[in-house]
Design a protein around this motif. Structure first.
Motif, PDB file in Angstrom:
ATOM      1  N   ILE A 273       0.880  -1.182   0.000  1.00  0.00           N
ATOM      2  CA  ILE A 273       0.000   0.000   0.000  1.00  0.00           C
ATOM      3  C   ILE A 273       0.913   1.226   0.000  1.00  0.00           C
ATOM      4  O   ILE A 273       1.845   1.311   0.826  1.00  0.00           O
ATOM      5  CB  ILE A 273      -0.902   0.048   1.253  1.00  0.00           C
ATOM      6  CG1 ILE A 273      -1.768  -1.209   1.344  1.00  0.00           C
ATOM      7  CG2 ILE A 273      -1.784   1.276   1.235  1.00  0.00           C
ATOM      8  CD1 ILE A 273      -2.427  -1.395   2.699  1.00  0.00           C
ATOM      9  N   GLU A 274       0.664   2.160  -0.912  1.00  0.00           N
ATOM     10  CA  GLU A 274       1.455   3.390  -0.968  1.00  0.00           C
ATOM     11  C   GLU A 274       0.547   4.597  -0.795  1.00  0.00           C
ATOM     12  O   GLU A 274      -0.561   4.631  -1.339  1.00  0.00           O
ATOM     13  CB  GLU A 274       2.194   3.502  -2.305  1.00  0.00           C
ATOM     14  CG  GLU A 274       3.314   2.485  -2.443  1.00  0.00           C
ATOM     15  CD  GLU A 274       4.141   2.650  -3.707  1.00  0.00           C
ATOM     16  OE1 GLU A 274       5.250   2.088  -3.730  1.00  0.00           O
ATOM     17  OE2 GLU A 274       3.691   3.319  -4.655  1.00  0.00           O
ATOM     18  N   LEU A 275       1.031   5.585  -0.020  1.00  0.00           N
ATOM     19  CA  LEU A 275       0.281   6.822   0.191  1.00  0.00           C
ATOM     20  C   LEU A 275       1.076   7.982  -0.398  1.00  0.00           C
ATOM     21  O   LEU A 275       2.267   8.146  -0.094  1.00  0.00           O
ATOM     22  CB  LEU A 275       0.040   7.054   1.687  1.00  0.00           C
ATOM     23  CG  LEU A 275      -0.831   8.263   2.036  1.00  0.00           C
ATOM     24  CD1 LEU A 275      -2.289   8.006   1.700  1.00  0.00           C
ATOM     25  CD2 LEU A 275      -0.699   8.619   3.513  1.00  0.00           C
ATOM     26  N   TYR A 276       0.423   8.773  -1.258  1.00  0.00           N
ATOM     27  CA  TYR A 276       1.054   9.924  -1.895  1.00  0.00           C
ATOM     28  C   TYR A 276       0.316  11.199  -1.494  1.00  0.00           C
ATOM     29  O   TYR A 276      -0.899  11.186  -1.323  1.00  0.00           O
ATOM     30  CB  TYR A 276       0.999   9.801  -3.424  1.00  0.00           C
ATOM     31  CG  TYR A 276       1.925   8.738  -3.985  1.00  0.00           C
ATOM     32  CD1 TYR A 276       3.179   9.062  -4.468  1.00  0.00           C
ATOM     33  CD2 TYR A 276       1.525   7.405  -4.026  1.00  0.00           C
ATOM     34  CE1 TYR A 276       4.025   8.097  -4.982  1.00  0.00           C
ATOM     35  CE2 TYR A 276       2.362   6.425  -4.533  1.00  0.00           C
ATOM     36  CZ  TYR A 276       3.611   6.775  -5.013  1.00  0.00           C
ATOM     37  OH  TYR A 276       4.449   5.809  -5.521  1.00  0.00           O
ATOM     38  N   ASN A 277       1.076  12.301  -1.376  1.00  0.00           N
ATOM     39  CA  ASN A 277       0.505  13.620  -1.132  1.00  0.00           C
ATOM     40  C   ASN A 277       0.782  14.500  -2.335  1.00  0.00           C
ATOM     41  O   ASN A 277       1.898  14.486  -2.871  1.00  0.00           O
ATOM     42  CB  ASN A 277       1.132  14.260   0.114  1.00  0.00           C
ATOM     43  CG  ASN A 277       0.387  13.864   1.374  1.00  0.00           C
ATOM     44  OD1 ASN A 277      -0.486  12.994   1.332  1.00  0.00           O
ATOM     45  ND2 ASN A 277       0.726  14.460   2.488  1.00  0.00           N
ATOM     46  N   LEU A 278      -0.208  15.255  -2.751  1.00  0.00           N
ATOM     47  CA  LEU A 278      -0.053  16.172  -3.872  1.00  0.00           C
ATOM     48  C   LEU A 278      -0.279  17.584  -3.355  1.00  0.00           C
ATOM     49  O   LEU A 278      -1.390  17.926  -2.940  1.00  0.00           O
ATOM     50  CB  LEU A 278      -1.069  15.808  -4.972  1.00  0.00           C
ATOM     51  CG  LEU A 278      -0.933  16.527  -6.306  1.00  0.00           C
ATOM     52  CD1 LEU A 278       0.360  16.135  -7.009  1.00  0.00           C
ATOM     53  CD2 LEU A 278      -2.102  16.168  -7.211  1.00  0.00           C
ATOM     54  N   ASP A 279       0.794  18.390  -3.344  1.00  0.00           N
ATOM     55  CA  ASP A 279       0.690  19.766  -2.863  1.00  0.00           C
ATOM     56  C   ASP A 279       0.145  20.627  -3.994  1.00  0.00           C
ATOM     57  O   ASP A 279       0.823  20.897  -4.979  1.00  0.00           O
ATOM     58  CB  ASP A 279       2.078  20.264  -2.420  1.00  0.00           C
ATOM     59  CG  ASP A 279       2.001  21.641  -1.766  1.00  0.00           C
ATOM     60  OD1 ASP A 279       0.858  22.121  -1.570  1.00  0.00           O
ATOM     61  OD2 ASP A 279       3.061  22.225  -1.475  1.00  0.00           O
ATOM     62  N   LEU A 280      -1.105  21.057  -3.845  1.00  0.00           N
ATOM     63  CA  LEU A 280      -1.795  21.765  -4.926  1.00  0.00           C
ATOM     64  C   LEU A 280      -1.406  23.239  -5.017  1.00  0.00           C
ATOM     65  O   LEU A 280      -1.682  23.895  -6.017  1.00  0.00           O
ATOM     66  CB  LEU A 280      -3.314  21.642  -4.735  1.00  0.00           C
ATOM     67  CG  LEU A 280      -3.834  20.196  -4.706  1.00  0.00           C
ATOM     68  CD1 LEU A 280      -5.248  20.169  -4.195  1.00  0.00           C
ATOM     69  CD2 LEU A 280      -3.750  19.559  -6.076  1.00  0.00           C
ATOM     70  N   SER A 281      -0.761  23.747  -3.960  1.00  0.00           N
ATOM     71  CA  SER A 281      -0.377  25.162  -3.982  1.00  0.00           C
ATOM     72  C   SER A 281       0.913  25.385  -4.767  1.00  0.00           C
ATOM     73  O   SER A 281       1.265  26.517  -5.076  1.00  0.00           O
ATOM     74  CB  SER A 281      -0.219  25.685  -2.551  1.00  0.00           C
ATOM     75  OG  SER A 281       0.743  24.899  -1.868  1.00  0.00           O
TER      76      SER A 281
END
Length: 939
Positions: free
Chosen positions: A385-393
């Motif tokens: 299981i992999e968790l990714y964060n996408l910084d939209l700013s």
């Protein structure tokens, strides 16, 4: 009668080595008041909830036998609906981990689940091509919708309208009106299977994913929007629509069935396509809860993320574009430039980024965090299981991997297992790593990288392990340091088998190079240390004519059995390597074998699905047993006995008696091929590994196992399976076509019907006894004591009619209709009379009215033609109407009372009742919305 042999039962003790199964989807769940931290994943028949921050398993939702095939969290975040391979749907409470509701309706695996926006209804789609709508609050099925011709791939509720959209592998997207329960529209614009769909822009846009790289986008226009606002209400109620609704949207992509009637509810027109970068089919297509982000992936390792502009943002963008066009027109002195200004579909749905995972993606889930980050959880094919964060700013948003859950299992199938001599450590080895597990805690205590492992053993002393690989190498590992000590090129082909010599001074290996090699342990000087270290020395070789598949020593180290690719087993003397016996009879190669503790028997398991038991004195075949429905992959004797275990590609593990040639028990749990197993030296534990990526531990209990009882239980299980496969009964008066009853006939519904029948029989007997008793009392002229039935006494001396009600109330709400359907009509008159009595007393009016109406529906002809039931029905009519209106009055009064209390408290405290928190919370909410708007503006 002779003494019967006593066996002890092996029970499942644990499931480990599994992070997540790739069969169903992954979903973010709200736990302990947090969203975006915990994820629910399927794990064979269970559901695991992982903490992505700590990488720990926090909750296990235990299943029964069937594999999980679908997951869906409820809108309130308190429940999780789980679909299974056998068609069952269970709803779990995430606070307690218990399953309170079970729905049985589908005849095949559940493939799609969706809650409505309030969480009161649940819709399920299945491989049996049918869609069922369930009432979660009443715990019962509402109706079954039939129409698709292939597996259902996605189901969606529309929040504002009481509509349902379904898509399937039959290339169709169907629209259902849930008020009338019929399909009013079918989209047939797809050339291949529709694998997924999502609703965007406040349900005014539908996006579908098919077998190509095109995401088709459809505009939805509802009846209220296409009506003339000045049109009288009376006309509206008749369903007349404006000329715009009657437009014919015929083109090569948008062919629609039953054009005129369907457009009175919704108009669906294709507006264009979004092109994916992937060239293969869409596997999963989904949005976050707000519908601001859309993501999809194919059969590769890339997740494509798109942002969907809101109506306000589209308007702003359009204004800018118009302003630009006016400026340009002014310069070129053109007139009316604004008419041609429109936003393209690519401008409304913009590509944000592509996320490259470490392996093939099987499913994903999105959640927009309060900080303005998009969190993405990916379930991969290789047990990760992999968790990714996408910084939209950010100017160019890039996905960053923040956590990865891997420690709990191997990336590929485990091909070999071994137990340490103290029964505590378990070794498992796969294509990329060797892991050592603690049997009691099931924790992984060592992970060491290796080549593709095929066989293994613990070196005496349990401080080192040896692995035989596919490339022909022997790898020696030290467990204390977790390091590779030595690698030897042992064979020119794969090392298929390894066996420790009984004197524990060495071992023997067999490989694909047609050689059996003998090795001894020796201590050699270590270059990096003063102390000596363990090494392996090649001492002898036995050359054969065929590839060696398995080797085993006899316990006295006198004989060596070698199984060859020519389907025979050759037995040699160890000291001279002279030929002793040839065991032939298998039709396909012998993949596994073992010799019992006293050296009298050898059991061989083959790819021809048979196990043969031979005597080692003369090489005679004692018995041939048809063991599995597919190849026998592993065989091992229980220490100090003539019992042995076999593992097969049919996903079963079986225990046999080599003296009586009897099948003792079957260990069912794995869902795919079982590759190998290992027995602990004391025989108390069995550990097995399967293609479903799981390792399972089985423990010997003190419970004796009686073969006759085991066979009886097996027959009962077969009968229960056959009941589920039977044709469903036809309901009299039920419209055969698009709809049907939600439930299905199961062994539970039959048992419930039997319990109702027994209760009515008891009621009849007691009434007859009471009549007789009254006659005796009258004749005797005095009171004679009446004997109370022991069953009624157990219920606290209740009356026979009250007992029938108690039994009736214990029938599960989801099984009530099906139980009444199999109830013979001879019991219905008594039941109707009792219903009249109960409703007059005012007990369980809702349940009784539901049952009464269903009985009247299915037995209408017989009830109306029965003269004796006329008065009963007349009485029922009066009592039900009066009692139902009373119940409605009470509900109305209570509602008015609650609203009055609410107003009183609001006036008193000058605060909004039932608000989530204080002003600070509201302030936080406002700030978050402001930030999200800024982020989307940047995009």
């Amino acid at each position: 009668m002779g003494l019967t042999r006593q066996y002890l039962r092996y029970e499942p003790a644990a499931l480990f080595g599994l992070v997540a199964s790739a069969r169903a989807g992954v979903a973010f769940v709200a736990l302990r008041g947090e969203r975006g931290r915990y994820v629910a994943v399927p794990a064979c028949e269970h559901v695991f909830v992982w903490d992505t921050r700590k990488g720990e398993k926090v909750l296990i939702l235990k299943g029964l036998k069937q594999q999980v095939s679908c997951l869906c969290p409820s809108p309130d975040g308190l429940h999780l609906a789980v679909g299974y391979e056998d068609g069952a749907v269970r709803v779990f409470n995430l606070l307690s981990g218990e399953s309170a509701i079970t729905f049985n309706g589908h005849r095949a695996a559940v493939t799609a689940l969706q809650y409505d926006h309030l969480g009161g209804r649940l819709v399920s789609g299945s491989k049996d091509t049918e869609v069922i709508v369930w009432d979660v609050i009443n715990e019962s099925g509402l109706y079954r919708l039939k129409g698709h011709k292939d597996v259902i791939t996605e189901v969606l509720f529309l929040k504002e309208k009481n509509l349902l959209v379904t898509c399937a592998k039959d290339t169709l997207v169907k629209w259902w009106d849930l008020d009338t329960q019929h399909c009013f529209k079918t989209l047939v614009g797809h050339r291949a299977e529709v694998w997924g769909m999502a609703l965007l822009s406040r349900e005014k846009r539908l996006i579908t994913g098919s077998a190509d790289s095109e995401l088709r986008v459809w505009d939805l226009t509802y009846i209220q929007e296409v009506k003339d606002p000045d049109e009288p209400e009376s006309k509206k109620s008749k369903g007349s629509s404006s000329p715009g609704a009657e437009e014919n949207t015929e083109d090569d992509e948008t062919l629609e069935l039953d054009e005129r009637p369907e457009e009175r509810i919704v108009k669906c027109s294709k507006v264009g396509s979004i092109m994916r970068e992937g060239r293969d089919r869409v596997v999963t297509l989904g949005t976050d809860r707000m519908g601001k982000f859309l993501a999809c992936h194919g059969t590769d390792a890339v997740l494509e993320v798109f942002s969907v502009l809101s109506e306000e943002e589209i308007q702003k963008k359009l204004e800018k574009k118009k302003k630009k066009a006016r400026k340009k027109a002014k310069q070129n002195s053109e007139e009316e430039p604004e008419r041609s200004v429109e936003l393209s579909l690519q401008e409304e749905i913009q590509r944000v980024t592509n996320v490259k995972a470490s392996s093939k993606i099987k499913s994903f889930d999105l959640i927009l965090s309060p900080k303005g980050e998009l969190k993405m959880v990916l379930l991969l094919q290789n047990n990760v299981i992999e968790l990714y964060n996408l910084d939209l700013s950010a100017q160019v948003p890039q996905a960053v991997r923040v956590s990865r859950i891997t420690i709990g299992g191997h990336r590929s199938d485990v091909r070999t297992l071994a137990f340490s001599s103290d029964n505590i450590a378990v070794l498992s080895a796969a294509a990329e790593s060797v892991k050592i597990w603690n049997r009691s805690t099931l924790q992984c205590i060592r992970t060491m990288e290796c080549e593709y492992a095929l066989c293994s053993l613990f070196v005496p002393g349990d401080r080192q392990v040896i692995i035989g690989t596919k490339t022909g190498k022997l790898q020696l590992y030290d467990l204390a340091s977790g390091s590779l000590i030595e690698t030897l090129d042992a064979h020119d082909g794969a090392v298929w088998s390894i066996a420790l010599s009984p004197d524990q001074h060495g071992f023997v290996t067999g490989g694909a190079d047609k050689c059996v090699k003998f090795w001894e342990f020796e201590l050699v000087k270590d270059e990096n240390s003063v102390q000596k270290r363990l090494s392996m020395k090649h001492v002898r070789i036995l050359q054969l004519d065929e590839d060696v598949l398995c080797v085993r020593y006899s316990p006295n180290q006198r004989l060596l059995a070698v199984s060859l690719l020519d389907c025979t087993v050759k037995v040699f003397y160890v000291d001279t390597l002279k030929f002793f016996l040839s065991l032939y009879g298998h039709k396909l190669p012998v993949l596994c074998m073992d010799i019992c503790y006293d050296g009298t028997l050898i059991a061989t398991g083959s790819a021809d699905r048979n196990v043969k038991i031979w005597g080692l004195d003369f090489g005679d075949c004692h018995r041939s047993l048809f063991a599995h429905d597919d190849s026998v992959m592993y065989l091992q004797f229980v220490p100090k006995s003539h019992l042995f275990f076999t593992a097969g590609k049919d996903s079963k593990i079986k225990q046999w008696d080599a003296d009586k040639f009897e099948h003792i028990q079957t260990l069912e749990g794995h869902h795919q091929e079982v590759w190998c197993l290992a027995l602990s030296p004391n025989g108390d534990y069995v550990v097995s590994a399967s293609h479903d990526k799981s390792l399972r531990l089985w423990e010997r209990t003190r419970e004796p196992l009686i073969l006759e009882e085991e066979r009886e239980m097996q027959r009962e299980a077969e009968y229960e399976e056959s009941v589920a496969k039977e044709e469903q009964p036809v309901v009299a008066g039920e419209r055969q076509g698009e709809t049907g009853l939600a439930g299905k006939k199961t062994i539970e519904t039959i048992k419930a019907a039997e319990r109702i029948m027994e209760a009515i029989e008891l009621y009849r007997e007691e009434m007859a006894k009471l009549k007789e008793h009254n006659a005796i009392c009258k004749a005797a002229g005095k009171e004679v004591p009446f004997p109370v039935n022991p069953i009624l006494r157990a219920y606290g001396n209740i009356t026979p009619s009250a007992y029938v009600l108690e039994v009736f109330k214990k029938v599960r709400s989801s099984e009530l209709e099906e139980s009444l359907l199999v109830l013979p009509f001879s019991y219905v008159p008594d039941l109707l009379r009792l219903f009249n009595e109960y409703i007059q007393l005012g007990s369980d009016v809702e349940l009784l009215c539901r049952a009464l109406l269903f009985l009247l529906k299915i037995h209408f002809g017989q009830i109306t033609s029965n003269q004796m039931l006329v008065t009963v029905i007349e009485n029922l009519k009066k009592t039900t109407i009066s009692r139902v209106s009373e119940a409605r009055d009470v509900l109305g009064f209570n509602m008015a009372g609650l609203q009055f209390l609410k107003r009183e408290i609001e006036a008193k405290d000058e605060v909004t009742f039932f608000a989530d928190a204080t002003e600070r919370f509201e302030e936080k909410k406002r700030k978050r919305k402001k930030k999200e708007k800024m982020v989307l503006a940047v995009l």
